[in-house]
Structure formats: structure tokens, C-alpha cells
Design an enzyme around this catalytic site. Sequence first.
Site, PDB file in Angstrom:
ATOM      1  N   GLU A   1     165.153   2.853  63.693  1.00 22.19           N
ATOM      2  CA  GLU A   1     166.201   3.270  64.771  1.00 22.19           C
ATOM      3  C   GLU A   1     167.510   3.365  64.213  1.00 22.19           C
ATOM      4  O   GLU A   1     168.436   3.578  64.667  1.00 22.19           O
ATOM      5  CB  GLU A   1     165.799   2.129  65.741  1.00 22.19           C
ATOM      6  CG  GLU A   1     166.884   2.159  66.858  1.00 22.19           C
ATOM      7  CD  GLU A   1     166.463   1.692  68.182  1.00 22.19           C
ATOM      8  OE1 GLU A   1     166.860   1.503  69.076  1.00 22.19           O
ATOM      9  OE2 GLU A   1     165.010   1.775  68.374  1.00 22.19           O
TER      10      GLU A   1
ATOM     11  N   TYR B   1     162.645  -9.909  66.151  1.00 20.01           N
ATOM     12  CA  TYR B   1     163.095  -9.066  67.063  1.00 20.01           C
ATOM     13  C   TYR B   1     163.875  -9.768  68.154  1.00 20.01           C
ATOM     14  O   TYR B   1     162.939 -10.767  69.022  1.00 20.01           O
ATOM     15  CB  TYR B   1     161.978  -8.249  67.569  1.00 20.01           C
ATOM     16  CG  TYR B   1     162.562  -6.801  68.463  1.00 20.01           C
ATOM     17  CD1 TYR B   1     163.395  -6.160  67.868  1.00 20.01           C
ATOM     18  CD2 TYR B   1     162.424  -6.831  69.909  1.00 20.01           C
ATOM     19  CE1 TYR B   1     164.110  -4.918  68.531  1.00 20.01           C
ATOM     20  CE2 TYR B   1     163.269  -5.670  70.666  1.00 20.01           C
ATOM     21  CZ  TYR B   1     163.647  -4.723  69.897  1.00 20.01           C
ATOM     22  OH  TYR B   1     164.202  -3.827  70.694  1.00 20.01           O
TER      23      TYR B   1
ATOM     24  N   ASP C   1     162.385   0.642  67.616  1.00 21.23           N
ATOM     25  CA  ASP C   1     162.366  -0.586  68.197  1.00 21.23           C
ATOM     26  C   ASP C   1     161.466  -0.602  69.215  1.00 21.23           C
ATOM     27  O   ASP C   1     161.122   0.145  69.996  1.00 21.23           O
ATOM     28  CB  ASP C   1     163.699  -1.195  68.781  1.00 21.23           C
ATOM     29  CG  ASP C   1     164.777  -1.614  67.729  1.00 21.23           C
ATOM     30  OD1 ASP C   1     164.339  -1.716  66.596  1.00 21.23           O
ATOM     31  OD2 ASP C   1     165.888  -1.896  68.157  1.00 21.23           O
TER      32      ASP C   1
END
Length: 642
Positions: free
Chosen positions: A10, A334, A114
Site C-alpha cells: 500500500e 497495525y 492493508d
Amino acid sequence: MGVTVLMVAEKPSLAGSIAQILSNGKSHYRRGAMDVHEFDGSFKGQMARFKMTSVIGHVYSVDFHSKFNNWDKTDPNELFQAQIVKQESNPKAHVADHLSREAKGVDYLVLWLDCDREGENICFEVMDCTVRNMRPAAAQNPAQHILRARFSAITAPEIRAAMGSLGVPNEAEALSVDARQELDLRVGVAFTRFQTRYFQGKYGNLDASVVSYGPCQTPTLNFCVERHQAIVSFQPEPFWVVRPHVSKASSKLDLEWDRGRLFDQEIATVYATMVREAKRLRVVDVTEKEERRHRPSGLNTVELLKVASAALGIGPAQAMSTAERLYTQGYLSYPRTESSAYPPNSDLTATCALLQRHPLYGDFASSLLAKGTINTPAGGTNAGDHPPITPCASASEAEIGGGDAWRLYDYVVRHFLGTVSPDAVFKKTKACFQAAGEVFYAHGAMAQKPGFTAIMPWRAIQSEPLPKLVEGEYLDIKEVELHQGKTSAPDYLTEAELIGQMEKHGIGTDASIPTHINNIVERNYVKIESGRRVVPTELGITLIRGYQLIDPELCKPQVRAHVEQQIGLVAANKADKSSVVLHTLQQFQAKFLFFVAKIGRADALFEASFSPLSSSGKPLSKCGKCRRFMKLISSRPTRLFW
């Protein structure tokens, strides 16, 4: 002969980190629209040439066809059915062309976007750019040739595990993002264009270039305005409290009246007189019990944003941006997660062991490991998305870069260590007193075992022990105070409280909440004041009051929460995307037409707060066509009026 595998992340930094891990540090890169990292290895039992590149967020965004972009020629009502198109989000970066070129002749596509709904949507954007140029087998058998990596941290074990368990992209989640994008575009732009032209065409000092409406933005503003309305409409009411002053062993006791507070002065005076005439308080009961302050649950996005604002003084948009940077650098897991419970396969011991040599946390982490007291919190919720936010590497303040990044990292580390620590234990004492039939209480506490509060000292129990008290003993009353106070209005919402309200009512997602708050600040609907309190401006207040007069549902959270629920059904493959979009648009179009028909109801509110165009601005020059003098209105938006 081997195969060629194109892999897409990403962000460029993620592509570099993943390539370094999978190549054992042997990848090399070449420049392009996005860097491409190349290395050799094996894939599905064959020799493989890997090419790792990236996008920079969404490849495409949605907008109306150019023929609908002229505000003067397009009726906003048309936008509910107008043609929409996908166009490159960042045309100058040439991401789509780059992906198309790199995909020529490759055998496999591995998507490292993601792992959330937005990431799934970007997966399909990447596929739109690449699949047509891959070898024919990819289009004929996509489940075998187009694969999805799922991961929660940029660490070698996590990345290698993801590479060893590739799945397929989730089309239902991608479609749910398409649904949200289309709904927000059509509804938001239709209302925004109409009310911007209407109000700017009548009032000269709105101080806003666009009077915008947003299906999430407006309910967010509504929370702030409702609190403002509660403050200005509040009527303070006097109350009285009986407070006897006593002490024991030079310690003054802070007593709490069993009746709380009374709103009748005469009755309160009678009770005060009775206690004063009694002259002594009798100790009727003393109880002691051990209590626990439970270690915290795992840290999710919303909790991180609330702490960042309330305790660290970092706004939600800045906090989210900083956390994402720490994630891409490999320091945190994350940061967009709804889960506050660790999944059963979490290796909490390994995460704790990462911190053993850290100069600040090392001793604490080592003591947990040495004692074998790695605990898993009993509370929290596993939302099934990503695990709670945890540290992924041990880093010093200098390595992190100091400032907001360090303070956020420091909090995440301390919170994680707190979650795997023992509970804090303290002894609580409660004493009950009587005088003339009136009951009073005194409370004391004494810390016994600090537990998790040793690493999170702001959560520590304050030791405030009571003096030794014996049931049946009497204490002389030195004075009886009849304290008079007034009920006070609530304060303006803090950012942390606003985030909590948005989460509670389903406004936005954990990732988009900062954006919605930032939008109402940029639109001049609210200002962030001391203590990070969110105070609505005159424009924000007037706008919400207008909605409340015309159609209160336009600013109530229940409407957006219902939309989010429908979008969730699309993501779970339980509802058809087109049907959800069509049904929702029909509802909002009906509201839009009613809003347009009744807009006059808001005029009295705006007239009371803003000056009409006819009395605004300063004479500037004559119009070259009609020869009338024009006035320059310098407040946003700057414009000429005659």
C-alpha cells in the site's frame, strides 16, 4: 524456467520493508513511478523472480462525470442519479500505468494491501490495472494466480507467515467501500452545493468557502452543538450539604453525607442544627476489604485516539498519521483495529521479550518474564479484524525521532506491558458515622501491590488511609458547615469525549473518525480550544439549528448508523451492494427535496447571526457590463457582489 510474481503493497516504505524481509536483505531496486524491488526465490515449489512495488493509497477515486461539475448548470437534485466515474486519485504519480507495465507477462499477483475494508478495495483497484496484462492463466483461474497476504505487523515472523498462508481478496468488503464512497459522494455533494449557493447568495460574513454537509461530518458536528445548547440553556440551581468537621489523631476526616445534597435550604438548616446540637459523631461501622484495579484490555484504535487527545495533547488526525508511520517503520502493529482482546494465538511472551533490553521498560519486562506472570486480560472484545495495537520493536527516543511519535510509542509500550501485568491490589476502608440520626461516611485506601500501575503510574491508586477507628467510639464535632453550592452546566465536549460518542453511535470507522473531526474544524464549524475542547462556531451552531428546524434526522446519528449497518451487511455478503445504494439514495433524495422546499425555515436563524449581502463588503469598482458599483466581500469566500 521459473515464474514471475508481482507483489503490491500500500505504501512505498512497506514495499521496501517486505522485500527486505522476504529476500533476506538481498533485494535490489530500480526507480520508476514507484520503486520496484527485485529478488529471486521460490514460489509454489518453483524458481521465481519477485517484483515488489506499491501504490500510494487508493489508485482511484469516484467523482461525477465532468458534465455535472458546473455548479451553475447542474441542479443538485440531479446528482442522486448522475453518472459517476472512477479516476486516478493522483494522476501525476501515474500509478495505474506503472502497475499495468509491471504486470506484463507475470504469472502471479500477490496483494500486500492493508488488511481492512479499504485495503480490500485497493486490492481490486490494483487488479483492474494488472490482470489484463498478466499471463492468460491469471484471468482463467484467478483464485490460483491472484492471491492476498494478510498480516498485522511489519515483522519478519508475521510477513513470512503471511507469505506461507496466502488467501484470496474479499470482494464483498471491497464492494462495501464502493457503496460508502458512492453514497457519501452523491448525498454530500448534493446538499453541499445547494446550501452553499443558497446561504452564500444571501449572507456576506459566513467565513466559509463551502457550507458543506457530510453524512458523517454533520452528525459529528451535531454532538458538539447539542452540548453547546445544553450549556447555554442550563439554569443553575442552589443546593445545600451538611458537612460536620471532625478529626482523629491529627487527621481531618472528609465526610460524605448520606443524603447527598438538598435543594431546600430550610430543611437542610434543620438537619445542620440537629447535627450541631448532637456535638459528637459515633462510629457505627468500620469495614475493610481488598479490592483490585484490573489491568487494561488490549489497545484498539478508538482508545488510542482518546488517550492521545486527552492525555498526550495530540489531535486524532495527527495521532492516526503518527501511528501509521510507526507501523510502516516496523515499530508498532497495525494501528487500525476494533479489537481490544488478544487472539488465542498471540505470543505475548515474545512481545514482552522484545523489550527486555530497553533502558526504560527493560527491568519491568524482565521482571514479568522472570516471575512467569505474563497475564492475558479477561476483558476486551475480539472484533475479528486485527489484534490490539502492540510494540513490534524496541526503540529509543532518538531512534523514534522524539516528539509526538515518541510519546505515542511510549504509551503503546506501557499500555501493552500493563495488559500482561498483574492487577493492582489495594485495601479499601469505609467508616460509617451517625449523629442525631444522620449518617455520614469516610473512605480510605491503601495500595498493597502496584501490579500494572508500576508501568502505568497515572492509573495508580492514591494511598489515603483513614486513621485507626473503633466501632462505638465518639468523635467531637468541631464545626458543622452548611455548605451552599450551585449545580453547574456541563463543559464543552473534549475530543476524547467526541470520539467516544462517535464510536457509541456508529459514526464513521476507527480509521475515518479523525477525518470527520478534522473536517468540521477545517470548515470553521468548530474550534479546538484549551484542554482540546471542541467548541462550535456561530456558523456550526446556526447550521445545526437549521437542520433541527427542517429535518432533525439530517444531523442525528441514528440515520448514519443505519447506513453503516447496511454497508456492514454488504461487507458480510448478506446484502446486495446495488440494492443498498439504491434504497439509501431514495431515502436521502426525499429528504433533500423536503430540505430544499423548507429552507426558508433556516433564514431567520441566519439573519440573526450573519449580515445580508446588501450590507456587506466595501465598494470596489463599477461592473463593466451594467455599470453598477460592485462590493468586495473579503470574508471567505472572497467575492464581488452588486
